[in-house]
Motif scaffolding. Structure first.
Motif, PDB file in Angstrom:
ATOM      1  N   ALA A 292       0.950  -1.013   0.107  1.00  0.00           N
ATOM      2  CA  ALA A 292       0.089  -0.009   0.046  1.00  0.00           C
ATOM      3  C   ALA A 292       0.846   1.291   0.040  1.00  0.00           C
ATOM      4  N   ALA A 293       0.310   2.409  -0.704  1.00  0.00           N
ATOM      5  CA  ALA A 293       1.175   3.422  -0.662  1.00  0.00           C
ATOM      6  C   ALA A 293       1.457   4.243   0.696  1.00  0.00           C
ATOM      7  N   LEU A 294       2.421   4.630   1.089  1.00  0.00           N
ATOM      8  CA  LEU A 294       2.686   5.196   2.466  1.00  0.00           C
ATOM      9  C   LEU A 294       1.604   6.002   2.942  1.00  0.00           C
ATOM     10  N   ARG A 295       0.978   6.099   3.711  1.00  0.00           N
ATOM     11  CA  ARG A 295      -0.174   6.700   4.079  1.00  0.00           C
ATOM     12  C   ARG A 295       0.249   8.172   5.036  1.00  0.00           C
ATOM     13  N   ARG A 296       0.437   9.119   4.045  1.00  0.00           N
ATOM     14  CA  ARG A 296       1.341  10.108   4.587  1.00  0.00           C
ATOM     15  C   ARG A 296       0.353  11.123   5.516  1.00  0.00           C
ATOM     16  N   PHE A 297       1.100  11.944   6.312  1.00  0.00           N
ATOM     17  CA  PHE A 297       0.360  12.991   6.830  1.00  0.00           C
ATOM     18  C   PHE A 297       0.593  14.327   6.227  1.00  0.00           C
ATOM     19  N   ALA A 409     -11.022  16.499   2.355  1.00  0.00           N
ATOM     20  CA  ALA A 409      -9.523  16.512   1.689  1.00  0.00           C
ATOM     21  C   ALA A 409      -8.717  16.615   3.087  1.00  0.00           C
ATOM     22  N   ARG A 410      -9.193  17.332   3.801  1.00  0.00           N
ATOM     23  CA  ARG A 410      -8.283  17.604   5.215  1.00  0.00           C
ATOM     24  C   ARG A 410      -8.089  16.122   5.782  1.00  0.00           C
ATOM     25  N   LEU A 411      -9.217  15.567   5.863  1.00  0.00           N
ATOM     26  CA  LEU A 411      -8.970  13.806   6.428  1.00  0.00           C
ATOM     27  C   LEU A 411      -8.372  12.978   5.592  1.00  0.00           C
ATOM     28  N   GLY A 412      -8.395  13.202   4.367  1.00  0.00           N
ATOM     29  CA  GLY A 412      -7.576  12.285   3.346  1.00  0.00           C
ATOM     30  C   GLY A 412      -6.134  12.760   3.614  1.00  0.00           C
ATOM     31  N   GLY A 413      -5.784  13.938   3.889  1.00  0.00           N
ATOM     32  CA  GLY A 413      -4.293  14.296   3.975  1.00  0.00           C
ATOM     33  C   GLY A 413      -3.619  13.589   5.204  1.00  0.00           C
ATOM     34  N   PHE A 414      -4.475  12.944   6.190  1.00  0.00           N
ATOM     35  CA  PHE A 414      -4.072  12.413   7.266  1.00  0.00           C
ATOM     36  C   PHE A 414      -4.230  10.913   7.368  1.00  0.00           C
ATOM     37  N   GLY A 415      -4.860  10.229   6.098  1.00  0.00           N
ATOM     38  CA  GLY A 415      -4.929   9.164   5.867  1.00  0.00           C
ATOM     39  C   GLY A 415      -6.342   8.552   6.289  1.00  0.00           C
ATOM     40  N   ILE A 416      -7.356   9.320   6.606  1.00  0.00           N
ATOM     41  CA  ILE A 416      -8.523   9.021   6.940  1.00  0.00           C
ATOM     42  C   ILE A 416      -9.614   8.908   5.798  1.00  0.00           C
ATOM     43  N   GLY A 417      -9.830   7.677   5.118  1.00  0.00           N
ATOM     44  CA  GLY A 417     -10.544   7.729   4.086  1.00  0.00           C
ATOM     45  C   GLY A 417     -11.984   8.212   3.927  1.00  0.00           C
ATOM     46  N   LEU A 436      -6.762  11.082  13.630  1.00  0.00           N
ATOM     47  CA  LEU A 436      -7.791  12.048  13.666  1.00  0.00           C
ATOM     48  C   LEU A 436      -7.338  13.307  14.802  1.00  0.00           C
ATOM     49  N   SER A 437      -6.784  12.684  16.008  1.00  0.00           N
ATOM     50  CA  SER A 437      -6.331  13.626  17.041  1.00  0.00           C
ATOM     51  C   SER A 437      -5.125  14.456  16.413  1.00  0.00           C
ATOM     52  N   LEU A 438      -4.137  13.895  15.924  1.00  0.00           N
ATOM     53  CA  LEU A 438      -3.079  14.648  15.324  1.00  0.00           C
ATOM     54  C   LEU A 438      -3.721  15.896  14.292  1.00  0.00           C
ATOM     55  N   MET A 439      -4.604  15.289  13.571  1.00  0.00           N
ATOM     56  CA  MET A 439      -5.156  16.155  12.539  1.00  0.00           C
ATOM     57  C   MET A 439      -5.570  17.412  13.188  1.00  0.00           C
ATOM     58  N   LEU A 440      -6.640  17.197  14.524  1.00  0.00           N
ATOM     59  CA  LEU A 440      -7.008  18.087  15.271  1.00  0.00           C
ATOM     60  C   LEU A 440      -6.118  19.213  15.849  1.00  0.00           C
ATOM     61  N   GLU A 464       6.567   5.730  10.090  1.00  0.00           N
ATOM     62  CA  GLU A 464       7.727   6.320   9.068  1.00  0.00           C
ATOM     63  C   GLU A 464       6.985   7.685   8.422  1.00  0.00           C
ATOM     64  N   ALA A 465       5.658   7.546   8.085  1.00  0.00           N
ATOM     65  CA  ALA A 465       5.020   8.751   7.385  1.00  0.00           C
ATOM     66  C   ALA A 465       5.094   9.957   8.314  1.00  0.00           C
ATOM     67  N   LEU A 466       4.810   9.823   9.606  1.00  0.00           N
ATOM     68  CA  LEU A 466       4.773  10.854  10.614  1.00  0.00           C
ATOM     69  C   LEU A 466       6.226  11.283  10.657  1.00  0.00           C
ATOM     70  N   VAL A 467       7.313  10.370  10.516  1.00  0.00           N
ATOM     71  CA  VAL A 467       8.583  11.096  10.891  1.00  0.00           C
ATOM     72  C   VAL A 467       8.918  11.803   9.306  1.00  0.00           C
ATOM     73  N   GLU A 468       8.514  11.543   8.422  1.00  0.00           N
ATOM     74  CA  GLU A 468       8.381  12.275   7.069  1.00  0.00           C
ATOM     75  C   GLU A 468       7.745  13.707   7.353  1.00  0.00           C
ATOM     76  N   ALA A 469       6.703  13.514   7.721  1.00  0.00           N
ATOM     77  CA  ALA A 469       5.916  14.797   7.882  1.00  0.00           C
ATOM     78  C   ALA A 469       6.629  15.772   8.968  1.00  0.00           C
ATOM     79  N   LEU A 470       7.200  15.069   9.912  1.00  0.00           N
ATOM     80  CA  LEU A 470       7.771  16.098  11.070  1.00  0.00           C
ATOM     81  C   LEU A 470       9.077  16.718  10.535  1.00  0.00           C
TER      82      LEU A 470
END
Length: 616
Positions: A292-297, A409-417, A436-440, A464-470
Motif C-alpha cells: 500500500a502507498a505510504l499513508r502520509r500525514f 480532503a483534510r481528513l484524506g491528508g491524514f490517511g482517513i479515507g 484524527l487527534s493529530l489532525m485536530l 515512517e509517514a509521521l517521521v517524514e511529515a515532522l
C-alpha cells in the motif's frame, strides 16, 4: 515449540487468516508485524483458544502455560506488589498447601516444585519487575486504585512477566511505557528464558529484543530470521523480485494474447492460437505485491515568526500551587526539534503542559511571540474523542461553514479515507483515532507542535509517514516518546528533565540509552541479608518463625528420606517383577534429596538473616 498448521479464520465471512502456517521453536523471541487490521490480535486469541479455528491446527507442548496482558488490573485496594505476587496462582496454592500438608511424599513434591519455580525469591523478583516498569519502592506498597488506567496496565504487564509463562504473548506492550520502561522491557525480553511473541510497531524493540519476525500479510504468515531491519531489507528484495516477475509474466501474457487476437479465427493459424489460449489458461497470474502507498500525514504550513517564539526566565510551574519544575531558563525557536528526556515522574508531561498553556506560571516570566499558535497532542486525547461522532463531526466544530467543503480532503491528508470519515469514532481503529487527534492538533497550522507519545497505536508504515511529515514541518517540535527510532530521526536537540528542572543534554541518544541501561537496580534474584539498624519486635518474630518453618520442613523431608531408604533396603524390591517400582522409588529418593539440599540452603539463608539482626 508452537506449530501453526494451515490455519484459517474469517470474520463475518471475510477471510482474515487463510491456510497460514508457521513454526516457532521453543525459547525463540519473535516479533509479529503487519498492518493494522490484518489480524495480529486475532491470531493471539486463536493461539490462546479464545476463538475457534475454521480449519487447521495449533499445537503446543503438553501443559505449556500461555500468558498475556488482556486488560488492566482493576482499581482494588490490594497493593501493587501483592497484586503481582497473586498472579502466580501455582505458587500461592503450593505455599498454602505447604502449611497443612502432612504426607511426606507430598511435602517433598511441594518443596521440589516451589524450588523449581523459584518461589522463595518471588517478592524480590516482583519488586524488580515493578521497578523496571517505573514504580518506586513506596508506590509498590500503594493500592492499585491509586493509579490511572495506563499505570494499571503496567501492573498487568508486571504480573504476566512475573508468572514467566512458557509462551508469552504481548500485544503492543510499550504503548503505556515511557522511554525508560521501554528500554528496560527490551532488555528483559531479550533475557527471557521461554518463548516470546510480541506484537509491536517499535523498531527499537523489534531490532534488539527479538531474533525473528513473523509477518502477517495477505492472510498468510511468513517467518523471517533476524530483527526488523533485516526483515525489511529481505522483504524489500522479495517484493522487488515479485514485481519483476509480475512484469515479465504480464509481458508474456500480452504477447500470447496479441497472437490469439490476431490469428484465432484464421484457419492456418487456428491450431497455434488454440495452444496459446490453453497456455494463457494454465499460466497462474503472479500477484503484484500489495504494498500500500505510504499513508502520509499532511501538516499545514505556519507563517514564519521572529525568534525566539517562546522564552522562559526563572519559571516555576506545577499543580495546585505546588511547583514541580523550577528555575526554567529555556528558549525555543521556530526551527527547533527538541526531544524531552527523563525518567518517569520527573516532569516531562508537566513541561509539555506549561509550553502549551495548559499549566500556569507560578514564578518567573514566560514570553511568547505575538500570534503564536501551539498544537498539542497527548495520548489521553485519543481516548477523549467523542465515540458517537464521526471524524467529519469533529472537524465541523473547528472550521467555518465556508471551509466545510474541504473537510474530506483534510481528513484524506491524514490517511482517513472516505469510508472512515462517516464512521463513528468508536468503530475506528486505534491508529485511525490517533490520526484524527493529530489532525485536530495541527488544524490551525501551529508554529510549535508538542507531541506526547504520538506513535502509540500507529503501525510502522504510519510511523515512517509521521517521521517524514515532522522532518518537513516548518514549525518547532517538542517531542516526548519511547520510540528511539522516531527520536533519532526527528530531534536535533535534547533536553533532560531531572531533579525538578530542565537542562540541555550534551550527549546523544545512544549515550543516554547506555546511561539508562547502566543504572540497573541491585540484583534481587537471591535472598539478601536483612540488616536494619534497629529491627522491630515484629520483624524479629517473623525471622524466627521463618527459621522454625525451615527447620520443620527439613525434619519432614528427613523423615521421608528415611522411609524411602527403608523401602529401597528391602531385598524384595530388586526382584524382576518389581523393577518398575524400584525405578519409581529411586526417582522419589533423588527428588527428596534434591529437596533436602534446597531446604537446607533456605534454612541457612534464613538463619544468617536472623543472626544479622538478632541482639547479642
Amino acid at each position: 515449540m508452537l506449530r501453526l498448521d494451515s490455519i484459517s479464520y474469517a470474520v463475518a465471512g471475510r477471510p482474515l487468516i487463510e491456510s497460514a502456517s508457521a513454526v516457532i521453536p521453543e525459547g525463540h523471541k519473535v516479533g509479529l508485524v503487519g498492518r493494522n487490521g490484518t489480524g495480529k490480535t486475532t491470531l493471539f486469541r486463536l493461539i490462546r483458544g479464545e476463538l475457534a479455528l475454521e480449519t487447521g491446527d495449533i499445537s503446543l507442548p503438553t501443559h505449556a502455560r500461555i500468558g498475556g496482558v488482556d486488560q488492566e488490573v482493576p482499581g482494588s485496594d490490594v497493593s501493587l506488589i501483592d497484586t503481582v505476587l497473586a498472579a502466580d496462582t501455582e505458587r500461592a496454592r503450593l505455599l498454602a498447601e505447604s502449611e497443612t500438608a502432612t504426607d511426606a511424599t507430598r511435602i517433598a513434591d511441594i518443596q521440589t516444585r516451589l524450588a523449581d519455580i523459584d518461589a522463595w525469591s518471588a517478592e524480590a523478583r516482583a519488586a524488580s519487575i515493578l521497578k523496571g516498569l517505573g514504580f518506586t519502592d513506596a508506590e509498590q506498597l500503594m493500592p492499585c486504585s491509586a493509579f490511572s488506567g495506563g499505570w494499571r496496565m503496567r501492573v498487568a504487564l508486571a504480573a504476566v512477566l512475573f508468572t514467566a509463562p512458557d509462551l508469552l504473548l504481548l500485544d503492543e506492550p510499550t504503548n503505556y511505557l515511557d522511554l525508560e520502561g521501554a528500554l528496560w522491557l527490551e532488555t528483559y525480553l531479550a533475557r527471557y528464558p521461554h518463548t516470546v511473541i510480541v506484537i509491536s510497531h517499535d523498531r527499537g524493540l523489534l531490532n534488539r529484543a527479538v531474533g525473528a519476525i513473523l509477518h502477517l500479510e495477505d492472510r498468510k504468515l511468513t517467518l523471517y530470521q533476524g530483527g526488523y531491519d533485516t526483515f525489511a531489507e529481505t522483504r524489500a528484495a522479495r517484493l522487488a523480485n515479485a514485481e519483476a516477475e509480475a512484469k515479465k509474466q504480464q509481458a508474456r501474457r500480452a504477447h500470447l494474447q496479441s497472437y490469439v487476437d490476431r490469428f484465432r479465427y484464421k484457419a492456418d493459424k487456428a491450431k497455434q492460437a488454440q495452444s496459446r489460449i490453453k497456455a494463457l489458461e494454465r499460466m497462474k497470474p503472479i500477484a503484484r505485491p500489495q504494498e500500500a502507498a505510504l499513508r502520509r500525514f499532511s501538516f499545514p504550513e505556519p507563517e514564519a515568526l521572529s525568534p525566539p517564539i517562546l522564552r522562559l526566565e526563572g519559571v516555576a510551574t506545577g499543580y495546585d500551587g505546588a511547583p514541580v519544575l523550577r528555575q526554567l531558563n529555556l528558549r525555543i525557536d521556530q526551527d527547533d526539534r527538541i526531544a524531552l528526556l527523563g525518567r518517569n515522574g520527573e516532569g516531562k508531561s508537566t513541561l509539555s503542559k506549561l509550553l502549551s498553556d495548559r499549566l500556569e506560571v507560578l514564578e518567573g516570566r514566560k514570553h511568547s511571540a505575538n500570534k503564536l499558535r501551539v498544537g498539542y497532542f497527548a495520548q489521553h486525547q485519543v481516548d477523549e474523542l467523542r465515540i458517537d461522532e464521526t471524524p467529519l463531526d469533529h472537524l465541523r466544530r473547528y472550521v467555518d461553514e465556508d471551509a466545510q467543503s474541504k473537510l474530506r480532503a483534510r481528513l484524506g491528508g491524514f490517511g482517513i479515507g472516505a469510508d472512515q470519515a462517516d464512521t463513528k469514532v468508536g468503530q475506528l481503529s486505534g491508529g485511525q483515532k490517533a490520526r484524527l487527534s493529530l489532525m485536530l492538533a495541527t488544524l490551525d497550522a501551529p508554529h510549535m507542535l508538542i507531541l506526547d507519545e504520538p506513535t502509540n497505536h500507529l503501525d510502522i508504515e504510519s510511523r515512517e509517514a509521521l517521521v517524514e511529515a515532522l522532518t518537513t514541518y516548518t514549525g518547532a517540535i517538542v517531542l516526548v516518546s519511547h520510540d528511539m527510532h522516531l527520536l533519532s530521526l526527528v530531534a536535533d536537540r535534547l533536553w533532560l528533565v531531572q531533579d525538578g528542572t530542565v537542562h540541555p543534554y550534551e550527549g546523544d541518544l545512544q549515550s543516554y540509552r547506555a546511561m539508562l541501561l547502566d543504572q540497573k537496580p541491585p540484583d534481587k534474584s537471591k535472598p539478601q541479608p536483612i540488616k536494619p539498624k534497629r529491627p522491630s519486635r515484629d520483624a524479629l518474630l517473623a525471622l524466627r518463625k521463618e527459621v522454625k518453618t525451615c527447620e520443620a520442613r527439613i525434619d519432614k523431608l528427613n523423615d521421608m528420606r528415611e522411609r524411602i531408604s527403608a523401602k529401597l533396603a528391602d531385598p524384595a524390591m530388586y526382584d524382576d517383577a518389581n523393577a518398575s517400582d524400584m525405578e519409581a522409588w529411586q526417582r522419589k529418593y533423588a527428588e527428596v534429596m534434591d529437596g533436602l539440599d534446597r531446604a537446607e540452603a533456605l534454612w541457612i539463608a534464613a538463619l544468617e538473616r536472623l543472626e544479622a539482626v538478632e541482639p547479642h
